[in-house]
Design a protein around this motif. Structure first.
Motif, PDB file in Angstrom:
ATOM      1  N   VAL A   1      27.785  -9.658  25.483  1.00 57.75           N
ATOM      2  CA  VAL A   1      28.060 -11.049  25.163  1.00 57.75           C
ATOM      3  C   VAL A   1      27.904 -11.248  23.666  1.00 57.75           C
ATOM      4  O   VAL A   1      26.901 -10.856  23.077  1.00 57.75           O
ATOM      5  CB  VAL A   1      27.111 -11.989  25.920  1.00 57.75           C
ATOM      6  N   VAL A   2      28.901 -11.881  23.061  1.00 60.36           N
ATOM      7  CA  VAL A   2      28.871 -12.178  21.634  1.00 60.36           C
ATOM      8  C   VAL A   2      28.438 -13.618  21.408  1.00 60.36           C
ATOM      9  O   VAL A   2      27.615 -13.904  20.536  1.00 60.36           O
ATOM     10  CB  VAL A   2      30.263 -11.935  21.019  1.00 60.36           C
ATOM     11  N   ALA A   3      29.013 -14.533  22.194  1.00 62.30           N
ATOM     12  CA  ALA A   3      28.711 -15.953  22.034  1.00 62.30           C
ATOM     13  C   ALA A   3      29.170 -16.697  23.269  1.00 62.30           C
ATOM     14  O   ALA A   3      30.057 -16.233  23.989  1.00 62.30           O
ATOM     15  CB  ALA A   3      29.434 -16.519  20.800  1.00 62.30           C
ATOM     16  N   PHE A   4      28.566 -17.858  23.510  1.00 70.09           N
ATOM     17  CA  PHE A   4      29.084 -18.718  24.562  1.00 70.09           C
ATOM     18  C   PHE A   4      28.885 -20.182  24.188  1.00 70.09           C
ATOM     19  O   PHE A   4      28.039 -20.518  23.339  1.00 70.09           O
ATOM     20  CB  PHE A   4      28.517 -18.378  25.937  1.00 70.09           C
ATOM     21  N   ILE A   5      29.695 -21.004  24.842  1.00 74.65           N
ATOM     22  CA  ILE A   5      29.704 -22.433  24.540  1.00 74.65           C
ATOM     23  C   ILE A   5      29.651 -23.194  25.847  1.00 74.65           C
ATOM     24  O   ILE A   5      30.386 -22.909  26.792  1.00 74.65           O
ATOM     25  CB  ILE A   5      30.950 -22.813  23.699  1.00 74.65           C
TER      26      ILE A   5
ATOM     27  N   THR B   1      29.345 -28.354  24.576  1.00 73.69           N
ATOM     28  CA  THR B   1      29.571 -27.707  23.276  1.00 73.69           C
ATOM     29  C   THR B   1      28.318 -27.172  22.603  1.00 73.69           C
ATOM     30  O   THR B   1      28.337 -26.899  21.410  1.00 73.69           O
ATOM     31  CB  THR B   1      30.358 -28.601  22.283  1.00 73.69           C
ATOM     32  N   THR B   2      27.235 -26.997  23.329  1.00 74.00           N
ATOM     33  CA  THR B   2      26.109 -26.239  22.798  1.00 74.00           C
ATOM     34  C   THR B   2      26.551 -24.791  22.664  1.00 74.00           C
ATOM     35  O   THR B   2      27.206 -24.245  23.554  1.00 74.00           O
ATOM     36  CB  THR B   2      24.908 -26.317  23.748  1.00 74.00           C
ATOM     37  N   THR B   3      26.204 -24.171  21.540  1.00 77.74           N
ATOM     38  CA  THR B   3      26.644 -22.803  21.284  1.00 77.74           C
ATOM     39  C   THR B   3      25.456 -21.862  21.159  1.00 77.74           C
ATOM     40  O   THR B   3      24.400 -22.239  20.637  1.00 77.74           O
ATOM     41  CB  THR B   3      27.487 -22.726  20.004  1.00 77.74           C
ATOM     42  N   ILE B   4      25.652 -20.646  21.663  1.00 78.24           N
ATOM     43  CA  ILE B   4      24.635 -19.605  21.606  1.00 78.24           C
ATOM     44  C   ILE B   4      25.301 -18.329  21.102  1.00 78.24           C
ATOM     45  O   ILE B   4      26.442 -18.025  21.499  1.00 78.24           O
ATOM     46  CB  ILE B   4      24.029 -19.340  22.993  1.00 78.24           C
ATOM     47  N   TYR B   5      24.581 -17.587  20.259  1.00 80.41           N
ATOM     48  CA  TYR B   5      25.146 -16.376  19.675  1.00 80.41           C
ATOM     49  C   TYR B   5      24.216 -15.191  19.842  1.00 80.41           C
ATOM     50  O   TYR B   5      22.990 -15.341  19.830  1.00 80.41           O
ATOM     51  CB  TYR B   5      25.408 -16.587  18.178  1.00 80.41           C
ATOM     52  N   ALA B   6      24.823 -14.018  19.962  1.00 78.05           N
ATOM     53  CA  ALA B   6      24.042 -12.795  19.903  1.00 78.05           C
ATOM     54  C   ALA B   6      23.458 -12.667  18.496  1.00 78.05           C
ATOM     55  O   ALA B   6      24.076 -13.113  17.515  1.00 78.05           O
ATOM     56  CB  ALA B   6      24.930 -11.593  20.206  1.00 78.05           C
ATOM     57  N   ASP B   7      22.288 -12.076  18.390  1.00 77.45           N
ATOM     58  CA  ASP B   7      21.634 -11.945  17.095  1.00 77.45           C
ATOM     59  C   ASP B   7      22.522 -11.221  16.081  1.00 77.45           C
ATOM     60  O   ASP B   7      22.491 -11.520  14.891  1.00 77.45           O
ATOM     61  CB  ASP B   7      20.305 -11.199  17.248  1.00 77.45           C
ATOM     62  N   SER B   8      23.324 -10.287  16.560  1.00 77.11           N
ATOM     63  CA  SER B   8      24.136  -9.459  15.661  1.00 77.11           C
ATOM     64  C   SER B   8      25.258 -10.236  14.975  1.00 77.11           C
ATOM     65  O   SER B   8      25.803  -9.770  13.966  1.00 77.11           O
ATOM     66  CB  SER B   8      24.732  -8.277  16.431  1.00 77.11           C
TER      67      SER B   8
ATOM     68  N   LYS C   1      18.652 -14.357  28.780  1.00 75.51           N
ATOM     69  CA  LYS C   1      18.344 -13.412  27.713  1.00 75.51           C
ATOM     70  C   LYS C   1      17.273 -12.461  28.216  1.00 75.51           C
ATOM     71  O   LYS C   1      16.165 -12.882  28.560  1.00 75.51           O
ATOM     72  CB  LYS C   1      17.880 -14.140  26.458  1.00 75.51           C
ATOM     73  N   VAL C   2      17.608 -11.184  28.239  1.00 81.91           N
ATOM     74  CA  VAL C   2      16.697 -10.170  28.738  1.00 81.91           C
ATOM     75  C   VAL C   2      16.543  -9.096  27.670  1.00 81.91           C
ATOM     76  O   VAL C   2      17.538  -8.465  27.273  1.00 81.91           O
ATOM     77  CB  VAL C   2      17.215  -9.532  30.054  1.00 81.91           C
ATOM     78  N   GLY C   3      15.334  -8.909  27.210  1.00 80.56           N
ATOM     79  CA  GLY C   3      15.109  -7.897  26.178  1.00 80.56           C
ATOM     80  C   GLY C   3      15.890  -8.166  24.914  1.00 80.56           C
ATOM     81  O   GLY C   3      16.346  -7.236  24.241  1.00 80.56           O
ATOM     82  N   GLY C   4      16.093  -9.442  24.601  1.00 83.75           N
ATOM     83  CA  GLY C   4      16.791  -9.803  23.376  1.00 83.75           C
ATOM     84  C   GLY C   4      18.295  -9.794  23.481  1.00 83.75           C
ATOM     85  O   GLY C   4      18.991 -10.058  22.494  1.00 83.75           O
ATOM     86  N   VAL C   5      18.805  -9.482  24.668  1.00 83.26           N
ATOM     87  CA  VAL C   5      20.256  -9.390  24.874  1.00 83.26           C
ATOM     88  C   VAL C   5      20.673 -10.396  25.943  1.00 83.26           C
ATOM     89  O   VAL C   5      20.040 -10.496  26.994  1.00 83.26           O
ATOM     90  CB  VAL C   5      20.657  -7.969  25.315  1.00 83.26           C
ATOM     91  N   TRP C   6      21.753 -11.127  25.656  1.00 82.02           N
ATOM     92  CA  TRP C   6      22.244 -12.088  26.633  1.00 82.02           C
ATOM     93  C   TRP C   6      22.967 -11.370  27.769  1.00 82.02           C
ATOM     94  O   TRP C   6      23.808 -10.505  27.529  1.00 82.02           O
ATOM     95  CB  TRP C   6      23.188 -13.095  25.974  1.00 82.02           C
ATOM     96  N   ASN C   7      22.637 -11.749  28.988  1.00 87.85           N
ATOM     97  CA  ASN C   7      23.263 -11.221  30.187  1.00 87.85           C
ATOM     98  C   ASN C   7      23.968 -12.388  30.852  1.00 87.85           C
ATOM     99  O   ASN C   7      23.319 -13.378  31.212  1.00 87.85           O
ATOM    100  CB  ASN C   7      22.191 -10.639  31.115  1.00 87.85           C
ATOM    101  N   ALA C   8      25.297 -12.292  30.987  1.00 87.40           N
ATOM    102  CA  ALA C   8      26.072 -13.409  31.518  1.00 87.40           C
ATOM    103  C   ALA C   8      27.189 -12.892  32.407  1.00 87.40           C
ATOM    104  O   ALA C   8      28.240 -12.491  31.905  1.00 87.40           O
ATOM    105  CB  ALA C   8      26.653 -14.245  30.371  1.00 87.40           C
ATOM    106  N   PRO C   9      26.977 -12.872  33.715  1.00 95.08           N
ATOM    107  CA  PRO C   9      28.015 -12.381  34.626  1.00 95.08           C
ATOM    108  C   PRO C   9      29.295 -13.198  34.538  1.00 95.08           C
ATOM    109  O   PRO C   9      29.231 -14.432  34.525  1.00 95.08           O
ATOM    110  CB  PRO C   9      27.372 -12.539  36.002  1.00 95.08           C
TER     111      PRO C   9
END
Length: 127
Positions: A48-52, A56-63, A104-112
């Protein structure tokens, strides 16, 4: 069944910008769906890179935080990903999908994902 068509990829030099688009068709739930962009680099899992959200709340991967911007146009059933300050490590095939219950698991977003995958769009960043 919802169909997703990604576009806008290409070859760009490091430090450059690209805007990806994802058009959804075949359904009537787009405005109520949380939409995400994923990417899959060679040899890596799709991430996952980003989701909205619907609101329109936005979330981004740390990278990509601070470099990528996700947005949506519900009237056009389209979600966008503006990518600035691109790096060679951003090279990947980019996909979009609707998601549910991102965690967010272990710093990584998991989104089926909810729908079948589109063909994706290839982004290549040269150094």
């Amino acid at each position: 069944q919802v169909q997703l068509v990604e576009s806008g990829g290409g070859l760009v030099q490091a430090g450059g910008s690209l805007t990806l688009s994802c058009a959804a068709s075949g359904g009537n739930t787009f405005s109520g769906d949380v939409m995400a962009w994923y990417r899959e680099a060679p040899g890596n899992q799709r991430e996952v890179v980003a989701f909205i959200s619907v609101g329109t709340t936005t979330i981004y991967a740390d990278s990509v935080k601070g470099r990528f911007t996700i947005s949506r146009n519900n009237a056009k059933n389209t979600v966008y990903l503006q990518m600035d300050s691109l790096k060679p490590e951003d090279t990947a095939v980019y996909y979009c999908n609707a998601i549910k219950d991102p965690r967010k698991v272990g710093g990584v977003w998991n989104a089926p994902p909810l729908y079948n995958w589109g063909q994706g769009t290839l982004v290549t960043v040269s150094s």
